[in-house]
Design a protein around this motif. Structure first.
Motif, PDB file in Angstrom:
ATOM      1  N   HIS A  30      44.171  42.532  28.620  1.00 30.28           N
ATOM      2  CA  HIS A  30      45.054  41.940  27.618  1.00 30.28           C
ATOM      3  C   HIS A  30      45.797  42.990  26.805  1.00 30.28           C
ATOM      4  O   HIS A  30      46.933  42.770  26.383  1.00 30.28           O
ATOM      5  CB  HIS A  30      44.278  41.011  26.684  1.00 30.28           C
ATOM      6  CG  HIS A  30      43.229  41.697  25.883  1.00 30.28           C
ATOM      7  ND1 HIS A  30      43.492  42.242  24.655  1.00 30.28           N
ATOM      8  CD2 HIS A  30      41.917  41.950  26.139  1.00 30.28           C
ATOM      9  CE1 HIS A  30      42.385  42.798  24.183  1.00 30.28           C
ATOM     10  NE2 HIS A  30      41.414  42.639  25.070  1.00 30.28           N
ATOM     11  N   ARG A  73      38.578  46.135  35.217  1.00 26.33           N
ATOM     12  CA  ARG A  73      37.351  45.611  35.816  1.00 26.33           C
ATOM     13  C   ARG A  73      36.952  46.440  37.029  1.00 26.33           C
ATOM     14  O   ARG A  73      37.807  46.899  37.783  1.00 26.33           O
ATOM     15  CB  ARG A  73      37.554  44.166  36.248  1.00 26.33           C
ATOM     16  CG  ARG A  73      37.774  43.261  35.085  1.00 26.33           C
ATOM     17  CD  ARG A  73      37.604  41.851  35.502  1.00 26.33           C
ATOM     18  NE  ARG A  73      36.812  41.225  34.450  1.00 26.33           N
ATOM     19  CZ  ARG A  73      36.041  40.204  34.638  1.00 26.33           C
ATOM     20  NH1 ARG A  73      35.913  39.685  35.824  1.00 26.33           N
ATOM     21  NH2 ARG A  73      35.379  39.686  33.637  1.00 26.33           N
ATOM     22  N   CYS A 117      46.201  35.998  38.484  1.00 20.65           N
ATOM     23  CA  CYS A 117      45.538  35.081  37.554  1.00 20.65           C
ATOM     24  C   CYS A 117      44.641  34.087  38.278  1.00 20.65           C
ATOM     25  O   CYS A 117      44.948  33.633  39.379  1.00 20.65           O
ATOM     26  CB  CYS A 117      46.574  34.298  36.753  1.00 20.65           C
ATOM     27  SG  CYS A 117      47.703  35.334  35.831  1.00 20.65           S
ATOM     28  N   ASP A 171      41.678  29.798  35.071  1.00 23.82           N
ATOM     29  CA  ASP A 171      41.353  29.788  33.643  1.00 23.82           C
ATOM     30  C   ASP A 171      41.855  31.032  32.902  1.00 23.82           C
ATOM     31  O   ASP A 171      41.463  31.286  31.781  1.00 23.82           O
ATOM     32  CB  ASP A 171      39.846  29.645  33.436  1.00 23.82           C
ATOM     33  CG  ASP A 171      39.060  30.832  33.971  1.00 23.82           C
ATOM     34  OD1 ASP A 171      39.622  31.605  34.757  1.00 23.82           O
ATOM     35  OD2 ASP A 171      37.893  30.968  33.598  1.00 23.82           O
ATOM     36  N   SER A 172      42.764  31.787  33.523  1.00 24.13           N
ATOM     37  CA  SER A 172      43.282  33.002  32.895  1.00 24.13           C
ATOM     38  C   SER A 172      44.325  32.668  31.835  1.00 24.13           C
ATOM     39  O   SER A 172      45.115  31.748  32.016  1.00 24.13           O
ATOM     40  CB  SER A 172      43.932  33.910  33.946  1.00 24.13           C
ATOM     41  OG  SER A 172      42.988  34.357  34.870  1.00 24.13           O
ATOM     42  N   PRO A 173      44.344  33.431  30.739  1.00 19.93           N
ATOM     43  CA  PRO A 173      45.416  33.230  29.755  1.00 19.93           C
ATOM     44  C   PRO A 173      46.738  33.757  30.314  1.00 19.93           C
ATOM     45  O   PRO A 173      46.785  34.846  30.898  1.00 19.93           O
ATOM     46  CB  PRO A 173      44.944  34.056  28.554  1.00 19.93           C
ATOM     47  CG  PRO A 173      44.053  35.085  29.137  1.00 19.93           C
ATOM     48  CD  PRO A 173      43.414  34.466  30.342  1.00 19.93           C
ATOM     49  N   ASP A 213      43.582  41.404  36.075  1.00 26.08           N
ATOM     50  CA  ASP A 213      42.946  40.306  35.353  1.00 26.08           C
ATOM     51  C   ASP A 213      43.508  40.235  33.935  1.00 26.08           C
ATOM     52  O   ASP A 213      43.260  41.131  33.133  1.00 26.08           O
ATOM     53  CB  ASP A 213      41.431  40.521  35.302  1.00 26.08           C
ATOM     54  CG  ASP A 213      40.693  39.398  34.600  1.00 26.08           C
ATOM     55  OD1 ASP A 213      41.266  38.294  34.477  1.00 26.08           O
ATOM     56  OD2 ASP A 213      39.546  39.610  34.187  1.00 26.08           O
ATOM     57  N   PRO A 214      44.264  39.190  33.613  1.00 23.05           N
ATOM     58  CA  PRO A 214      44.872  39.110  32.280  1.00 23.05           C
ATOM     59  C   PRO A 214      43.861  39.023  31.144  1.00 23.05           C
ATOM     60  O   PRO A 214      44.156  39.432  30.028  1.00 23.05           O
ATOM     61  CB  PRO A 214      45.705  37.831  32.336  1.00 23.05           C
ATOM     62  CG  PRO A 214      45.835  37.484  33.752  1.00 23.05           C
ATOM     63  CD  PRO A 214      44.700  38.099  34.472  1.00 23.05           C
ATOM     64  N   ARG A 215      42.679  38.513  31.413  1.00 24.01           N
ATOM     65  CA  ARG A 215      41.679  38.409  30.352  1.00 24.01           C
ATOM     66  C   ARG A 215      41.147  39.790  29.974  1.00 24.01           C
ATOM     67  O   ARG A 215      41.026  40.135  28.812  1.00 24.01           O
ATOM     68  CB  ARG A 215      40.539  37.489  30.790  1.00 24.01           C
ATOM     69  CG  ARG A 215      39.603  37.140  29.661  1.00 24.01           C
ATOM     70  CD  ARG A 215      38.576  36.100  30.055  1.00 24.01           C
ATOM     71  NE  ARG A 215      39.116  34.886  30.626  1.00 24.01           N
ATOM     72  CZ  ARG A 215      39.667  33.886  29.929  1.00 24.01           C
ATOM     73  NH1 ARG A 215      39.764  33.980  28.641  1.00 24.01           N
ATOM     74  NH2 ARG A 215      40.115  32.810  30.538  1.00 24.01           N
ATOM     75  N   THR A 216      40.830  40.590  30.959  1.00 22.47           N
ATOM     76  CA  THR A 216      40.305  41.932  30.700  1.00 22.47           C
ATOM     77  C   THR A 216      41.418  42.899  30.285  1.00 22.47           C
ATOM     78  O   THR A 216      41.221  43.721  29.400  1.00 22.47           O
ATOM     79  CB  THR A 216      39.613  42.483  31.963  1.00 22.47           C
ATOM     80  OG1 THR A 216      38.608  41.565  32.358  1.00 22.47           O
ATOM     81  CG2 THR A 216      38.993  43.834  31.707  1.00 22.47           C
TER      82      THR A 216
END
Length: 123
Positions: free
Chosen positions: A97, A46, A114, A117-119, A92-95
Motif C-alpha cells: 500500500h 511479500r 489483485c 478482497d484486495s483494496p 499485492d495491493p494490501r501489502t
C-alpha cells in the motif's frame, strides 16, 4: 463485483476469466509502451512474490524492489534511493500500500495483481 462471474452455494466467488484476460492484455500493452525498461519498477513486499519480481526484472530489464519498501523512495528527492519510474507494478495491493500511495502523489500509473478482497484504492 464486476470481475466476479458467480458465487457458489458455499459463498466462494468465482472470478470471470474473460474479464481477467482482457485486463492482463491491457496491462501487457501498457508495459510494452514503455520504451526504456529501466523506467518500470516491480515491487513485492511479500515473500511469495519476491522471486517472481526478481525474475521479471531479470528478463525484462526492469528495476526490482523485493522486500521492504522504504517510504519516500518515490517522493523524497533528498533520499539516496530516490527513483522516478514511469510505471510501477505491485504483487499485492494490501501489502504494498505504501508504494501505491506514493505513486498516486506523483501521478505514476500503477498495475497491481489483485485478489477478490484486495483494496483497489489508487490502482
Amino acid at each position: 463485483e464486476t470481475y466476479m462471474w458467480k458465487r457458489r452455494a458455499d459463498g466462494v466467488h468465482i472470478i470471470d476469466l474473460q474479464k481477467t484476460w482482457e485486463k492482463l492484455v491491457l496491462a501487457a500493452r501498457i508495459i510494452a509502451t514503455i520504451d526504456n525498461p529501466q523506467d518500470i519498477v516491480v515491487i513485492s513486499g511479500r515473500p511469495f512474490g519476491q522471486r517472481a519480481v526478481l525474475k521479471f526484472a531479470k528478463y525484462t530489464g526492469a528495476q526490482a524492489l523485493a522486500g521492504r519498501f522504504t517510504p519516500g523512495t518515490l517522493t523524497n528527492q533528498i533520499q539516496q534511493g530516490f527513483i522516478e519510474p514511469r510505471l510501477i507494478i505491485v504483487t499485492d495491493p494490501r501489502t504494498d500500500h505504501q508504494p501505491i500511495k506514493e505513486a498516486s502523489y506523483v501521478n505514476i500509473p500503477t498495475i497491481a495483481f489483485c485478489h477478490s478482497d484486495s483494496p483497489l484504492n489508487y490502482v
